[in-house]
Design an enzyme around this catalytic site. Structure first.
Site, short mmCIF file in Angstrom:
data_model
loop_
_atom_site.label_atom_id
_atom_site.label_comp_id
_atom_site.label_asym_id
_atom_site.label_seq_id
_atom_site.Cartn_x
_atom_site.Cartn_y
_atom_site.Cartn_z
N GLY A 1 -7.79 11.81 7.80
CA GLY A 1 -8.45 10.70 7.14
C GLY A 1 -8.41 10.83 5.62
O GLY A 1 -8.24 9.87 4.89
N SER B 1 -16.60 18.37 14.65
CA SER B 1 -17.28 18.87 13.45
C SER B 1 -18.79 18.89 13.61
O SER B 1 -19.49 19.59 12.89
CB SER B 1 -16.91 18.01 12.25
OG SER B 1 -17.22 16.66 12.52
N ASP B 2 -19.29 18.07 14.55
CA ASP B 2 -20.73 18.00 14.76
C ASP B 2 -21.00 17.55 16.19
O ASP B 2 -20.12 16.99 16.84
CB ASP B 2 -21.40 17.07 13.75
CG ASP B 2 -20.73 15.70 13.67
OD1 ASP B 2 -19.61 15.61 13.14
OD2 ASP B 2 -21.32 14.73 14.17
N SER C 1 -11.55 14.52 12.35
CA SER C 1 -12.75 15.14 12.91
C SER C 1 -13.47 14.12 13.77
O SER C 1 -13.23 12.91 13.68
CB SER C 1 -13.68 15.64 11.79
OG SER C 1 -14.12 14.55 11.02
N HIS D 1 0.80 -1.23 0.00
CA HIS D 1 0.00 0.00 0.00
C HIS D 1 0.83 1.27 0.00
O HIS D 1 0.30 2.37 0.17
CB HIS D 1 -0.92 0.02 1.23
CG HIS D 1 -1.59 -1.28 1.47
ND1 HIS D 1 -1.10 -2.23 2.33
CD2 HIS D 1 -2.69 -1.82 0.91
CE1 HIS D 1 -1.88 -3.29 2.30
NE2 HIS D 1 -2.85 -3.08 1.45
N ARG E 1 -15.14 25.08 10.17
CA ARG E 1 -14.37 23.85 10.08
C ARG E 1 -12.91 24.16 9.78
O ARG E 1 -12.00 23.56 10.34
CB ARG E 1 -14.89 22.98 8.92
CG ARG E 1 -15.83 21.90 9.36
CD ARG E 1 -16.44 21.21 8.16
NE ARG E 1 -17.77 20.79 8.48
CZ ARG E 1 -18.12 19.52 8.70
NH1 ARG E 1 -17.23 18.58 8.61
NH2 ARG E 1 -19.33 19.23 9.02
N ARG F 1 -2.87 11.28 14.66
CA ARG F 1 -4.10 11.40 13.87
C ARG F 1 -4.66 12.80 14.06
O ARG F 1 -4.80 13.27 15.20
CB ARG F 1 -5.11 10.34 14.29
CG ARG F 1 -6.51 10.61 13.83
CD ARG F 1 -7.44 9.44 13.93
NE ARG F 1 -8.83 9.85 14.00
CZ ARG F 1 -9.53 10.38 12.99
NH1 ARG F 1 -8.97 10.55 11.81
NH2 ARG F 1 -10.78 10.75 13.15
N ARG G 1 -3.09 4.01 -4.50
CA ARG G 1 -4.53 4.20 -4.29
C ARG G 1 -4.92 5.66 -4.07
O ARG G 1 -5.96 5.94 -3.46
CB ARG G 1 -5.03 3.39 -3.09
CG ARG G 1 -5.01 1.90 -3.31
CD ARG G 1 -5.40 1.16 -2.07
NE ARG G 1 -5.35 -0.27 -2.34
CZ ARG G 1 -6.40 -1.08 -2.28
NH1 ARG G 1 -7.58 -0.63 -1.93
NH2 ARG G 1 -6.26 -2.35 -2.56
N ARG H 1 -7.04 16.22 2.03
CA ARG H 1 -6.65 17.04 3.17
C ARG H 1 -5.15 16.90 3.45
O ARG H 1 -4.47 17.85 3.82
CB ARG H 1 -7.45 16.64 4.41
CG ARG H 1 -7.33 17.62 5.51
CD ARG H 1 -8.57 17.68 6.36
NE ARG H 1 -9.45 18.73 5.92
CZ ARG H 1 -10.41 19.25 6.65
NH1 ARG H 1 -10.60 18.81 7.87
NH2 ARG H 1 -11.17 20.21 6.21
#
Ligand code: HPA
Length: 238
Positions: free
Chosen positions: A21, A203-204, A91, A5, A217, A88, A44, A25
């Protein structure tokens, strides 16, 4: 020495890798915050870049979504590329009403509904925790930047639309927020004797139903990124 990968060469990745993620970004972070970013992986479309921040080598590569995906990329970075620290930067959805949109939170621990740790045949329940040095560096950096950063437990779910989170059962145990990767990253780091930390911007909010608009954001994302980058600087000699 490519992996299935990752087609980077040994030495292409810095000791510290920031992991959002989303591959786009990762590209944005590299182009916005790093000096002379160089694309080192694009298998990928999971873009990995290495550049410098305040003179310190830093890499950024996407994790994809979910524990299976972050576990693949983090395992290969730790075992094949000499990476020591993975942070990491993602969000998360708040599972507490009192956690404001735009807060940056640090996951000291990560509960999960995933069976990921079963592969280690521990015969008990493993508690995925972050690395203490990375957490200290994050707390210091947040203070220096004037960013409020609650520290506590995350819930890493295999499902985005998660029934348990929406029932607030994890919230009743003091869990701050739901995301989908931290527990897998923490297990992978532990198994390989490496360091990991997840910091997330909210984010929420699952309790109030509020969501950030696009501009907000971006601001909170910038705070989170700066904390991540300052951690890399602080970890340079460790
Ligand atoms: N579920 C899982 N992960 C998330 C959420 C959510 O509601 N919001 C942001 N990351």
């Amino acid at each position: 020495m490519a992996t299935p990968h990752n087609n980077a060469k040994m030495g292409d990745f810095a000791k510290t890798v920031l992991m959002p993620g989303d591959p786009l970004r990762a590209k944005f972070i590299a182009e916005t915050f790093l000096t002379e970013p160089r694309l080192v992986n694009n298998v990928r479309g999971v873009q990995g870049y290495t550049g410098t921040y305040k003179g310190v080598p830093v890499s950024v590569m996407a994790s994809g979504m979910g524990i299976p995906s972050i576990a693949i990329y983090s395992h290969e970075l730790y075992t094949q590329y000499g990476v020591e620290n993975i942070i990491r930067v993602g969000s998360a959805g708040a599972t507490r009403a009192d956690l404001a949109l735009g807060s940056v939170v640090a996951g000291m621990g990560a509960c999960t509904n995933s069976n990921f740790a079963d592969q280690f045949e521990l015969g008990g329940t493993f508690a995925p925790i972050c690395d203490f040095d990375l957490l200290m560096a994050a707390v210091e950096s947040a203070r220096e930047l004037g960013v409020t950063m609650p520290v506590g437990n995350l819930y890493s779910s295999d499902t985005f639309y998660d029934a348990a989170a929406r029932n607030m059962r994890f919230a009743k145990m003091g869990v701050m927020a739901i995301e989908m990767e931290a527990a897998g990253l923490y297990c992978t780091a532990a198994r390989n004797g490496k360091r990991a930390l997840a910091i997330c911007s909210i984010s929420d909010n699952l309790v109030t139903g509020e969501e950030l608009d696009a501009d907000a954001r971006q601001t909170t994302f910038t705070n989170m990124m700066k904390i991540g980058l300052e951690i890399a600087v602080k970890m340079n000699n460790k």
